[in-house]
Design a protein around this motif. Sequence first.
Motif, PDB file in Angstrom:
ATOM      1  N   LEU A  70     -41.313   5.594  69.180  1.00 46.19           N
ATOM      2  CA  LEU A  70     -42.246   6.390  68.378  1.00 46.19           C
ATOM      3  C   LEU A  70     -41.667   6.683  67.001  1.00 46.19           C
ATOM      4  CD1 LEU A  70     -44.830   8.035  68.028  1.00 46.19           C
ATOM      5  CD2 LEU A  70     -43.687   9.947  69.189  1.00 46.19           C
ATOM      6  N   ALA A  71     -40.381   7.038  66.961  1.00 46.29           N
ATOM      7  CA  ALA A  71     -39.733   7.309  65.672  1.00 46.29           C
ATOM      8  C   ALA A  71     -39.774   6.078  64.774  1.00 46.29           C
ATOM      9  CB  ALA A  71     -38.286   7.754  65.899  1.00 46.29           C
ATOM     10  N   ALA A  72     -39.494   4.893  65.340  1.00 45.11           N
ATOM     11  CA  ALA A  72     -39.519   3.658  64.556  1.00 45.11           C
ATOM     12  C   ALA A  72     -40.922   3.362  64.043  1.00 45.11           C
ATOM     13  CB  ALA A  72     -39.000   2.498  65.402  1.00 45.11           C
ATOM     14  N   ASN A  73     -41.939   3.537  64.900  1.00 48.60           N
ATOM     15  CA  ASN A  73     -43.315   3.281  64.473  1.00 48.60           C
ATOM     16  C   ASN A  73     -43.756   4.251  63.384  1.00 48.60           C
ATOM     17  OD1 ASN A  73     -43.721   1.118  66.161  1.00 48.60           O
ATOM     18  ND2 ASN A  73     -44.584   2.326  67.823  1.00 48.60           N
ATOM     19  N   LEU A  74     -43.341   5.506  63.502  1.00 49.45           N
ATOM     20  CA  LEU A  74     -43.680   6.495  62.476  1.00 49.45           C
ATOM     21  C   LEU A  74     -42.987   6.169  61.156  1.00 49.45           C
ATOM     22  CD1 LEU A  74     -43.485   9.725  64.653  1.00 49.45           C
ATOM     23  CD2 LEU A  74     -45.510   8.944  63.416  1.00 49.45           C
ATOM     24  N   MET A  75     -41.733   5.688  61.233  1.00 49.18           N
ATOM     25  CA  MET A  75     -41.009   5.304  60.020  1.00 49.18           C
ATOM     26  C   MET A  75     -41.729   4.154  59.307  1.00 49.18           C
ATOM     27  SD  MET A  75     -38.079   6.984  59.446  1.00 49.18           S
ATOM     28  CE  MET A  75     -37.089   8.206  60.318  1.00 49.18           C
ATOM     29  N   ASN A  76     -42.160   3.150  60.071  1.00 47.82           N
ATOM     30  CA  ASN A  76     -42.855   2.013  59.463  1.00 47.82           C
ATOM     31  C   ASN A  76     -44.221   2.419  58.919  1.00 47.82           C
ATOM     32  OD1 ASN A  76     -41.019  -0.104  59.642  1.00 47.82           O
ATOM     33  ND2 ASN A  76     -41.577  -0.584  61.752  1.00 47.82           N
ATOM     34  N   SER A  77     -44.971   3.194  59.703  1.00 53.55           N
ATOM     35  CA  SER A  77     -46.305   3.601  59.267  1.00 53.55           C
ATOM     36  C   SER A  77     -46.234   4.562  58.091  1.00 53.55           C
ATOM     37  CB  SER A  77     -47.058   4.259  60.428  1.00 53.55           C
ATOM     38  OG  SER A  77     -47.199   3.363  61.506  1.00 53.55           O
ATOM     39  N   LEU A 224     -33.804  12.121  52.729  1.00 53.43           N
ATOM     40  CA  LEU A 224     -34.330  12.791  53.919  1.00 53.43           C
ATOM     41  C   LEU A 224     -34.390  11.832  55.108  1.00 53.43           C
ATOM     42  CD1 LEU A 224     -37.197  14.978  52.375  1.00 53.43           C
ATOM     43  CD2 LEU A 224     -34.961  15.728  53.205  1.00 53.43           C
ATOM     44  N   ALA A 225     -34.765  10.572  54.841  1.00 53.80           N
ATOM     45  CA  ALA A 225     -34.788   9.582  55.915  1.00 53.80           C
ATOM     46  C   ALA A 225     -33.382   9.285  56.407  1.00 53.80           C
ATOM     47  CB  ALA A 225     -35.457   8.296  55.429  1.00 53.80           C
ATOM     48  N   GLY A 252     -39.952  13.678  66.087  1.00 54.79           N
ATOM     49  CA  GLY A 252     -40.546  14.837  65.426  1.00 54.79           C
ATOM     50  C   GLY A 252     -40.224  14.888  63.947  1.00 54.79           C
ATOM     51  N   TYR A 253     -38.986  14.570  63.599  1.00 57.13           N
ATOM     52  CA  TYR A 253     -38.565  14.565  62.197  1.00 57.13           C
ATOM     53  C   TYR A 253     -39.318  13.494  61.415  1.00 57.13           C
ATOM     54  CZ  TYR A 253     -35.338  14.507  58.202  1.00 57.13           C
ATOM     55  OH  TYR A 253     -34.791  14.562  56.943  1.00 57.13           O
ATOM     56  N   ALA A 254     -39.466  12.287  62.007  1.00 57.31           N
ATOM     57  CA  ALA A 254     -40.208  11.211  61.340  1.00 57.31           C
ATOM     58  C   ALA A 254     -41.672  11.603  61.138  1.00 57.31           C
ATOM     59  CB  ALA A 254     -40.111   9.925  62.164  1.00 57.31           C
ATOM     60  N   MET A 255     -42.242  12.321  62.125  1.00 61.95           N
ATOM     61  CA  MET A 255     -43.627  12.755  61.998  1.00 61.95           C
ATOM     62  C   MET A 255     -43.787  13.775  60.871  1.00 61.95           C
ATOM     63  SD  MET A 255     -46.138  14.329  64.951  1.00 61.95           S
ATOM     64  CE  MET A 255     -45.760  12.973  66.036  1.00 61.95           C
ATOM     65  N   ILE A 256     -42.850  14.705  60.784  1.00 61.04           N
ATOM     66  CA  ILE A 256     -42.895  15.718  59.717  1.00 61.04           C
ATOM     67  C   ILE A 256     -42.785  15.055  58.344  1.00 61.04           C
ATOM     68  CG2 ILE A 256     -41.624  17.648  58.682  1.00 61.04           C
ATOM     69  CD1 ILE A 256     -40.920  18.507  61.574  1.00 61.04           C
ATOM     70  N   LEU A 257     -41.859  14.085  58.226  1.00 64.36           N
ATOM     71  CA  LEU A 257     -41.707  13.384  56.941  1.00 64.36           C
ATOM     72  C   LEU A 257     -42.997  12.664  56.568  1.00 64.36           C
ATOM     73  CD1 LEU A 257     -38.124  11.762  57.100  1.00 64.36           C
ATOM     74  CD2 LEU A 257     -38.828  13.836  55.914  1.00 64.36           C
ATOM     75  N   TYR A 262     -43.758  13.255  52.775  1.00 62.67           N
ATOM     76  CA  TYR A 262     -44.177  12.090  51.982  1.00 62.67           C
ATOM     77  C   TYR A 262     -45.693  11.921  51.968  1.00 62.67           C
ATOM     78  CZ  TYR A 262     -39.248  10.809  52.509  1.00 62.67           C
ATOM     79  OH  TYR A 262     -37.877  10.801  52.506  1.00 62.67           O
ATOM     80  N   ARG A 263     -46.380  12.462  52.975  1.00 61.78           N
ATOM     81  CA  ARG A 263     -47.845  12.395  53.109  1.00 61.78           C
ATOM     82  C   ARG A 263     -48.349  10.953  53.098  1.00 61.78           C
ATOM     83  NH1 ARG A 263     -50.146  17.583  49.619  1.00 61.78           N
ATOM     84  NH2 ARG A 263     -48.883  19.152  50.722  1.00 61.78           N
ATOM     85  N   THR A 264     -47.639  10.100  53.799  1.00 64.38           N
ATOM     86  CA  THR A 264     -48.027   8.690  53.919  1.00 64.38           C
ATOM     87  C   THR A 264     -48.641   8.391  55.276  1.00 64.38           C
ATOM     88  OG1 THR A 264     -45.717   8.257  54.515  1.00 64.38           O
ATOM     89  CG2 THR A 264     -46.363   7.789  52.242  1.00 64.38           C
ATOM     90  N   VAL A 265     -48.674   9.379  56.167  1.00 67.05           N
ATOM     91  CA  VAL A 265     -49.310   9.248  57.473  1.00 67.05           C
ATOM     92  C   VAL A 265     -50.358  10.353  57.603  1.00 67.05           C
ATOM     93  CG1 VAL A 265     -48.975   9.337  59.978  1.00 67.05           C
ATOM     94  CG2 VAL A 265     -47.245   8.261  58.541  1.00 67.05           C
ATOM     95  N   SER A 266     -51.560   9.977  58.018  1.00 65.19           N
ATOM     96  CA  SER A 266     -52.611  10.977  58.229  1.00 65.19           C
ATOM     97  C   SER A 266     -52.727  11.269  59.717  1.00 65.19           C
ATOM     98  CB  SER A 266     -53.948  10.449  57.692  1.00 65.19           C
ATOM     99  OG  SER A 266     -54.392   9.349  58.456  1.00 65.19           O
TER     100      SER A 266
END
Length: 435
Positions: A70-77, A224-225, A252-257, A262-266
């Motif tokens: 999940l962390a990896a997918n959130l980082m890419n997305s 931050l990443a 959780g940290y990747a989701m917050i970022l 960064y506001r790159t994930v909605s």
Amino acid sequence: MIVSTGLACTILVGGFLLLVLLRVPVAFALGLATLPLVVMDLRLTPFILIDRMFQSYNSFILLAVPFFLLAANLMNSGRITDRLIDLARVLTGWLPGGLGHVNVMVSMLFAGISGSSTADAAGCGKILIPAMQREGFDTRFAVAITACSSVMGVVIPPSILMVVWGGVMQISVGALFLAGAIPGLMIGGSLLLTVYVYAKRRGYPTTGRPTMREGWRAFSRSILALLTPVFVVGGIVLGVVTPTESAIIAAGYAMILGLFVYRTVSFRDLGRIFYDTGRFASISLFAIGTATAFGWLLAFFKVPTLIVETLTYHDVGLFGTALIIAALFLLFGLFIDAIPTIIILGTVLMPVAADAGMHPMVFAMIGIISLAFGLVTPPYGLCLLIASAIGGLNVTQVLRDVVIILIPMLIVLLLVMLIPELTLWLPKLVMPAAV
């Protein structure tokens, strides 16, 4: 009927290989290969194997697998990969073959965050392979270096394979993370050297020297990443969190970022990200269950004892045993995903390594590095398949460059066998009680 060790081994391994050749998915092939023995041997029942499968899931540490995915997918997305690429460009882009070095460096940075090689190959490959093509790099080289550098995701901590290995073999995951740091950096260094040689021979371009302002901007955008491995690895090593808790923190940290910084994930994107993560995690966890039943049968019929007795009789020594272990992991890695291979082959070879006097950490690193090669070697070669698809090439077109790039990595594997301190020095320094 009581089945002998030799017959049981033949049925299990032969049945599995036959099913794989018939293109049955590996997870199902592992389970189906056990059925003939259940029918033939009076001591076995289907319920025993089902019980073994469910017992394999009763492991808190395995919860780390879906959360690291999940962390990896959130980082890419969340386009965090883009920020890491900008930083890698500043650090190494000015060298001959600049984007090739950037490719390797961003894989090292991403490996320290995600723990997933396939996420690295997909996330970085989508950006860097087209960019390298535009800069005049040969597509075959771009695909090969992307695939080969992505394997560092399972060697440089945190690593999903190390989490699984620690859970299956009852070894400290924190110590395994530390054990993988030096070999992982050595693999990264060998790849950078390979890119340099390619660039000199083929005249690949640089991306230009960055200014201080550009360097500071790239670092500030990615800091931050880059804190992710500090939280994950540092928390485990210091004993503050368990591996599973650290994976939850990373996700959780990747989701917050992605959502708030960064506001790159909605919030709308989260459904797709959760679905993809659940799909890949379920495949891995189902394979763990069937591989556990397969491995338990090998142990039940005393296949590990047979291997130990054979190697003891021939007296191949410590280095000879290490070579045999690496060769078996390399061979299995050609056909099977790394996680079920750890459960099947790792548990079988663990007493072999112990009998030869090999430290469990060294055994772990030989196994994990060897399995990393399976990600770029056909017919399995998942990272190679991903990178080839992005580059629009057939796998066979890339094999020559892959073999050349893998040679320095094989040398690193040999050094890990010959010099155990490359693996043990950092765990002994930081976590002596775990070693």
